[in-house]
Design a protein around this motif. Structure first.
Motif, mmCIF file in Angstrom:
data_model
loop_
_atom_site.group_PDB
_atom_site.id
_atom_site.type_symbol
_atom_site.label_atom_id
_atom_site.label_comp_id
_atom_site.label_asym_id
_atom_site.label_seq_id
_atom_site.Cartn_x
_atom_site.Cartn_y
_atom_site.Cartn_z
ATOM 1 N N LEU A 164 0.702 11.001 -8.162
ATOM 2 C CA LEU A 164 1.421 10.715 -6.922
ATOM 3 C C LEU A 164 2.737 10.037 -7.275
ATOM 4 O O LEU A 164 2.753 9.022 -7.972
ATOM 5 N N GLU A 165 3.819 10.628 -6.828
ATOM 6 C CA GLU A 165 5.113 10.011 -7.095
ATOM 7 C C GLU A 165 5.442 9.067 -5.943
ATOM 8 O O GLU A 165 5.870 9.492 -4.876
ATOM 9 N N VAL A 166 5.205 7.787 -6.179
ATOM 10 C CA VAL A 166 5.360 6.797 -5.121
ATOM 11 C C VAL A 166 6.763 6.200 -5.176
ATOM 12 O O VAL A 166 7.201 5.712 -6.221
ATOM 13 N N SER A 167 7.457 6.273 -4.058
ATOM 14 C CA SER A 167 8.779 5.651 -3.988
ATOM 15 C C SER A 167 8.566 4.185 -3.613
ATOM 16 O O SER A 167 8.190 3.870 -2.501
ATOM 17 N N VAL A 168 8.788 3.314 -4.567
ATOM 18 C CA VAL A 168 8.540 1.895 -4.334
ATOM 19 C C VAL A 168 9.801 1.266 -3.747
ATOM 20 O O VAL A 168 10.853 1.273 -4.373
ATOM 21 N N LEU A 169 9.689 0.762 -2.524
ATOM 22 C CA LEU A 169 10.844 0.162 -1.859
ATOM 23 C C LEU A 169 11.059 -1.259 -2.381
ATOM 24 O O LEU A 169 10.135 -1.880 -2.914
ATOM 25 N N PRO A 170 12.277 -1.774 -2.217
ATOM 26 C CA PRO A 170 12.616 -3.059 -2.843
ATOM 27 C C PRO A 170 11.716 -4.216 -2.420
ATOM 28 O O PRO A 170 11.612 -5.206 -3.143
ATOM 29 N N ASN A 171 11.052 -4.117 -1.262
ATOM 30 C CA ASN A 171 10.213 -5.253 -0.844
ATOM 31 C C ASN A 171 8.836 -5.221 -1.485
ATOM 32 O O ASN A 171 8.078 -6.169 -1.349
ATOM 33 N N ARG A 172 8.493 -4.140 -2.169
ATOM 34 C CA ARG A 172 7.161 -4.075 -2.738
ATOM 35 C C ARG A 172 7.183 -3.824 -4.243
ATOM 36 O O ARG A 172 6.533 -2.885 -4.734
ATOM 37 N N PRO A 173 7.877 -4.664 -5.018
ATOM 38 C CA PRO A 173 7.891 -4.433 -6.469
ATOM 39 C C PRO A 173 6.492 -4.546 -7.066
ATOM 40 O O PRO A 173 6.240 -4.037 -8.152
ATOM 41 N N ASP A 174 5.578 -5.194 -6.353
ATOM 42 C CA ASP A 174 4.206 -5.301 -6.870
ATOM 43 C C ASP A 174 3.575 -3.929 -7.049
ATOM 44 O O ASP A 174 2.675 -3.762 -7.870
ATOM 45 N N LEU A 175 4.075 -2.920 -6.303
ATOM 46 C CA LEU A 175 3.475 -1.590 -6.428
ATOM 47 C C LEU A 175 3.954 -0.856 -7.677
ATOM 48 O O LEU A 175 3.593 0.294 -7.896
ATOM 49 N N ASN A 176 4.734 -1.524 -8.503
ATOM 50 C CA ASN A 176 5.046 -0.967 -9.819
ATOM 51 C C ASN A 176 3.943 -1.299 -10.816
ATOM 52 O O ASN A 176 4.122 -1.140 -12.017
ATOM 53 N N ALA A 177 2.824 -1.769 -10.337
ATOM 54 C CA ALA A 177 1.679 -2.082 -11.196
ATOM 55 C C ALA A 177 0.453 -1.346 -10.670
ATOM 56 O O ALA A 177 0.165 -1.367 -9.479
ATOM 57 N N MET A 178 -0.263 -0.687 -11.593
ATOM 58 C CA MET A 178 -1.436 0.097 -11.202
ATOM 59 C C MET A 178 -2.481 -0.764 -10.508
ATOM 60 O O MET A 178 -3.098 -0.332 -9.521
#
Lengths: 795, 349
Positions: A164-178
């Protein structure tokens, strides 16, 4: 962030939930899934073994293979791969197989029957960037233990995954972690998240020291390992990295990347033996060269964060290790860094040097500052199990951060008011708990919530309202139109006037265009009569054609004329109204540009546009604005130059101030633009739109009839109609209006002269004119015109 | 004799009636009238022979002759009307023109669809009591970013690559800058705000089919007491129905903009297929149309509106995007080329 569905499943029970469903929920909850990538694809695949390999009788590079395909028997396959050889286990796509590149069928290749194809991973759709040169050049070489006859080949290869190519928005940098993606997905599907807890074990004491001399590095931890064995990574690790879009290098580097993907914390690893001193210290006042592991030298400035050992640079913090401290194939002892760096500093350095990495990107977006210790332990477990680290030392930590739990107080009422909903307290509490918030205090309507440490974006109660609605779903919000006191708004007077002008021009056959604000340097100073101020220049233009903010509209409009004439649109009438900004100047201009022919009502042939067309538009606009010739005057051109025809142009003035100009283009300017004719106008509307005009006052027309008398005047060419008009009006008070009905030159009119035919309108306010009065009045006019302009009356 | 006179009159009537049938034009009609119906005409002329009729029969004979004369007169009138009618018909036939020739219309200008959409959206919101605030293209960092909760070096600045000008200014990257201006201007004595702000914005993107370094947005802002997401949803629903048709629905998806919290992307049900899925909506039945959200309390506070008292919503629509979807325009660069063949279809309202 690429999210491997298979990897995700290790942390969340996704039984019965497809990757598409996960993508859908994530998207609605604010993490848009832009696409789902299939790592590899192929049907009718089987693992086979080459039992004989002979050269093709009719080719110098093809082989004829006999391949044992287990339950499918032995098949003959013609293969061009240079690495095909007897004994090799291979991926066979059998006839009927659908591969990304097409369908495989039985065929004859140069006369030899071929029943299928031996494949490379490239042919199964694996991206080239994850493959070695050898893998790209030939067929995939499967290990000796690969099971012949296995048909779930993609499963065997670990390529049966969707990403899944998730576009991580600036308010959710935590989603750059599995781990955090897993937490989010678990919450969205009301399932449990299974993140293994790490137990801290006792480690040996160390004399290694870490520190920071700058507040921009508030935390820095290091952990030393001895006797680490590097080598290729195990298959499970390689599979995860491929799915995540990262190429496997060696176990140590792979562990670093894996931990970063898992936890979001970038790690840096140093060869401990290459450090001059048993210390790592962060500074921000280094100036000089930095020789990085990519082989390049970078100029560092004060403010760049730098990790040093004994004063020597060992790493450009968060961005890249120094060549002098990098890990190589001989590395035995390492130091693992998990630190926090100021995002703005990393961002500035990274942007200035044009140097970015997965690590620096994560620092720039913001990381969870509370997990360095945890990350060190996760890394340790891997280094011990995969690299057989012999000695593990205690983590040394420089830490000035406040790790107190973040608390937010919010009321159920506030949440419902902000959302316009009526969720119960139970619904809200439940969803927040699933979202990994803890209710620390329950004061009835008000809750004190503990924010999960990785949610660095949650700052106040508005953020909590967002959590509630993004998880419960916006479909639960029922529309209610806002109510407020009635206020009389509508367009302002100047906005209304602008609309009137636009509608007038549109219904007069002039089209409204839209052009770029940014123009080239060469156009900035052209047709600059009105603004005459310095143009703003971009400090970071994309092209030289778009480098300056225009100070006038005309260059843009003329280029539209040229464009159209070059595209077979011969007759063009356009206008634009646009704001104009320059240094010490902010106004709004109107520009009109005409080329080709005008087609009046009923005319079939048309006639070329000329000065009077554009003058007519101007007069119309001034009338709409309620401005008569006492306030705005059209006077002869005095500005010179080679842009406007000096004899067919005029200035628009309000008193001494130049408001604009109109006229035909100078022949030289026409040539430059490749036009046959063009008439233009540019007008500063700024003041005009805001000018007060007197209220309309009805004044009844004279009750007594008006009479008209026509005069044909033979005049010198130089005498203008305006002079005739003014003089006639002045001649007698009964003359109220002077209009033209004919202008003639040619037969019967001497060279240098013209015949102007005018109509005088005469009336009195208080009585019907008698013939004698009329005759006297006309005579006065004739006398005055003869005296002043040597006008002769033609019969 | 009296009988003879009547006989004569009857015969004349027969003769006149026969002749009348042969008459085809007005000249012949005039001749006929003179011959039979005028005072000296042959029928009425019989009355001059009345002296030969015995006085007691004169009454009868006279009225009989008059009756016969009136019969002919009537037939004559009918014939005349018939001939005139035919004549008129002939004339009308001859006067027929080629109605397919072009009319003499007053010239009408075309309008770039950019202006068309802005006018239409403006009118929708004017009718809802909004005011129009026009911002400027050249802005200060403060209004374009800082007051909108995008501090310097913040990662969200990466979302919008900015054109910086000399003199410390920039080209606004979003019409939202007008929000900040309006709130700050009114912050001394805060009053409710209902505004839209249409205008140009600029980002450092290379121009291609779907990207343009210059584009247009329409920003909307409502600030009042007790404004909620439900108000935002209702407003945008109304807008979508006005703009894209009464059957349109909207849906909100969670998103992020620094100046709103919560933030949403708004999709409208596809106006091409009605939601079944087609090329335009890429099979989803929905088209992303705008971004919106509740004004971030931090923004309200920075702009001088106490977030404990005031709340608001904001939204931003991409003008070219709406125009492209609505009119099926394939390339954003067409807006800026102004080819007359492109503009030809667009007439202002």
């Amino acid at each position: 962030m690429r999210v491997s569905y298979k990897w995700l499943k290790q942390y969340v029970d996704l039984e019965g939930i497809s990757p598409e469903e996960v993508a859908d929920r994530l998207t609605f909850a604010g993490a848009e899934v832009e696409g789902i990538e299939t790592l590899a694809s192929g049907t009718n695949l089987v693992i086979g073994k080459i039992i004989s390999c002979t050269p093709h009788p009719d080719s110098d590079h093809l082989h004829v293979l006999q391949v044992d395909e287990g339950q499918f028997g032995v098949e003959q396959i013609v293969c061009g791969a240079p690495n095909a050889r007897e004994g090799l286990k291979v991926i066979v796509s059998r006839p009927g197989a659908k591969l990304p590149g097409g369908e495989i069928s039985k065929s004859k290749i140069r006369g030899v029957e071929s029943n299928g194809m031996c494949c490379s991973l490239l042919e199964l759709g694996v991206d080239k960037k994850y493959l070695s040169e050898k893998q790209v050049a030939g067929i995939e070489e499967l290990p000796e233990e690969a099971p012949i006859g296995e048909t779930d080949v993609l499963g065997y290869l670990g390529l049966d995954d969707k990403v899944l190519e998730v576009s991580v928005l600036p308010n959710r940098p935590d989603l750059n972690a599995m781990e955090n993606v897993a937490r989010e997905v678990a919450c969205l599907f009301h399932r449990d998240v299974k993140i293994p807890s790490i137990k801290e074990e006792k480690a040996e004491k160390t004399s290694f020291k870490v520190g920071s001399l700058t507040p921009k590095c508030p935390q820095f931890s290091g952990k030393v390992y001895r006797g680490v064995k590097n080598g290729p990574s195990p298959k499970w690790l390689k599979d995860i990295l491929i799915a995540e879009g990262i190429r496997s290098i060696d176990t140590i580097v792979d562990i670093g990347n894996y931990v970063m993907l898992l936890t979001g914390q970038p790690l840096n690893m140093y060869d401990a033996d290459k450090l001059e001193k048993e210390e790592l210290v962060v500074i921000d006042d280094y100036e000089g060269d930095f020789f990085a592991m990519d082989g390049n030298t970078y100029k560092l400035e004060k403010g760049d964060l730098l990790v040093t050992s004994n004063g020597k640079p060992v790493c450009l913090a968060g961005i890249m290790t120094a060549d002098a401290a990098r890990i190589d194939e001989n590395t035995k002892n390492i130091v693992v860094e998990a630190a926090n760096f100021d995002y703005a500093s990393i961002r500035r350095t990274s942007n200035r040097l044009g140097l970015a990495s997965d690590s620096s990107n994560r620092f720039c977006k913001g990381i969870n500052p509370h997990q360095a210790e945890y990350v060190q332990e996760v890394t340790k477990a891997l280094l011990v199990s995969l690299c057989k680290a012999e000695k593990v030392y205690e983590t040394v930590d420089y830490d000035t951060l406040d790790h107190a739990k973040k608390l937010v107080e919010v009321s159920i009422n506030y949440i419902n008011c902000r959302l316009g909903t009526s969720f119960s307290k139970e619904e809200i509490v439940n969803v927040l708990k699933e979202d990994h918030f803890l209710v620390r205090e329950d004061k009835g309507d008000t809750l004190v919530l503990e924010v999960p440490p990785y949610r660095i974006d949650i700052e106040g109660k508005a953020d909590i309202s967002e959590e509630v609605i993004r998880l419960l779903g916006y479909e639960n919000v029922h529309s209610i139109l806002p109510t407020s006191e009635l206020a009389c708004k509508g367009l302002t007077e100047s906005q209304t006037k602008k609309r009137m002008i636009r509608r007038y021009l549109l219904s007069s056959g002039v089209s409204e265009v839209l052009t770029y604000t940014l123009i080239a340097e060469k156009d900035v100073k052209t047709f600059d009569y009105i603004t005459k101020k310095e143009a703003y220049r971009l400090s970071n233009p994309l092209t030289v054609d778009r480098e300056y903010v225009r100070t006038n509209l005309m260059p843009s409009l003329l280029s539209v004329l040229s464009y159209n004439v070059n595209h077979q649109n011969k007759d063009v009438a356009i206008f634009e109204i646009s704001d104009i900004d320059a240094k010490d100047y902010a106004s709004r201009h109107l520009a009109i540009a005409l080329t080709g022919k005008a087609y009046q009502m009923g005319e079939i042939g048309g006639r070329p546009y000329d000065f009077y067309d554009v003058k007519g538009y101007l007069e119309g606009i001034l009338t709409l604005l309620g401005l008569n010739s006492n306030r705005v005057q059209i006077v002869p051109w005095t500005l010179g130059g080679e842009e406007l025809h000096p004899g067919r142009s005029a200035e628009i003035r309000m008193g001494k101030k130049l408001l604009g100009y109109l006229g035909e283009l100078h022949p030289l300017a026409l040539k430059d633009l490749g036009l046959d004719n063009a008439v233009i106008l540019e007008l500063d509307l700024g003041e005009l739109l805001n000018m007060k005009v007197s209220e309309i006052k009805y004044k009844p027309a004279s009750r007594f009839p008006a009479v008209t008398r026509d005069l044909a005047l033979l005049l010198d060419e130089k005498v203008t109609f305006e002079e005739i008009r003014v003089e006639s009006l002045r001649a007698d008070s009964l003359i109220h209006k002077v209009s033209v009905f004919d202008l003639y030159r040619g037969k019967g009119v001497p060279e240098g002269k013209k015949s102007l035919a005018i109509t005088l309108t005469l009336y009195a306010e208080d009585h019907t004119l008698k013939d004698e009065e009329i005759a006297l009045s006309v005579k006065k006019a004739i006398d005055a015109l003869s005296r002043k302009f040597l006008a002769e009356i033609r019969s | 004799m009296s009988n003879a006179l009547i006989e004569k009159a009857l015969a004349l009537r027969e003769e006149a009636m026969e002749k009348l049938q042969l008459i085809k034009d007005e000249i012949a009609l005039d001749g006929f009238f003179a011959a039979y119906l005028s005072k000296k005409g042959s029928i009425k002329g019989l009355l001059s022979n009345m002296k030969d009729v015995p006085p007691e029969e004169r009454g009868n004979v006279g009225s009989e002759v008059n009756r016969l004369s009136a019969e002919v007169q009537k037939a004559f009138e009918e014939r005349k009307a018939d001939i005139e009618k035919r004549k008129l018909e002939k004339r009308l036939k001859e006067e027929a023109i080629d109605i397919s020739m072009p009319g003499r219309k007053a010239p009408s200008g075309r309008i770039n669809p950019y202006h068309l959409i802005i006018d239409e959206v403006t009118d929708i919101f004017l009718s809802m009591g909004y005011e129009v605030i026009e911002g400027r293209d050249v802005e200060e960092d403060k209004y374009n970013f800082e007051l909108l909760n995008v501090p310097k070096d913040h990662p969200s600045r990466d979302m919008q690559d900015t054109f910086y000008l000399d003199a410390g200014k920039l080209l606004r990257t979003q019409t939202s800058a007008a929000q900040a201006h309006t709130m700050v201007e009114r912050s001394l004595d805060p009053t409710p705000i209902r505004m839209i702000s249409p205008g140009k914005a600029y980002r450092r993107d290379d121009d291609d089919m779907t990207h343009s370094h210059q584009f247009a947005q329409i920003e909307g802002l409502v600030v009042d007491k007790n404004i909620s997401i439900a108000n935002l949803k209702a407003t945008l629903e109304l807008f979508a129905k006005k703009m894209f048709g009464p059957k349109r629905e909207i849906r909100l998806r969670s998103s992020y903009f620094p100046f709103t919290e919560p933030s949403v992307e708004v999709d409208v049900s596809c106006f091409a297929c009605g939601g079944k899925g087609c090329n335009i909506c890429k099979g989803t039945g929905w088209i992303e149309i705008l971004g919106a959200g509740m004004v971030n309390p931090k923004v309200l506070k920075m702009c001088g509106y106490d977030p404990e008292v005031w709340s608001g919503f904001a939204f931003g629509v991409g003008v070219e995007r709406v125009a492209m979807l609505r009119y099926g325009i394939d390339d954003i660069r067409r807006f800026y080329a102004n080819d007359m063949k492109f503009l030809d279809g667009f007439i202002g309202k």
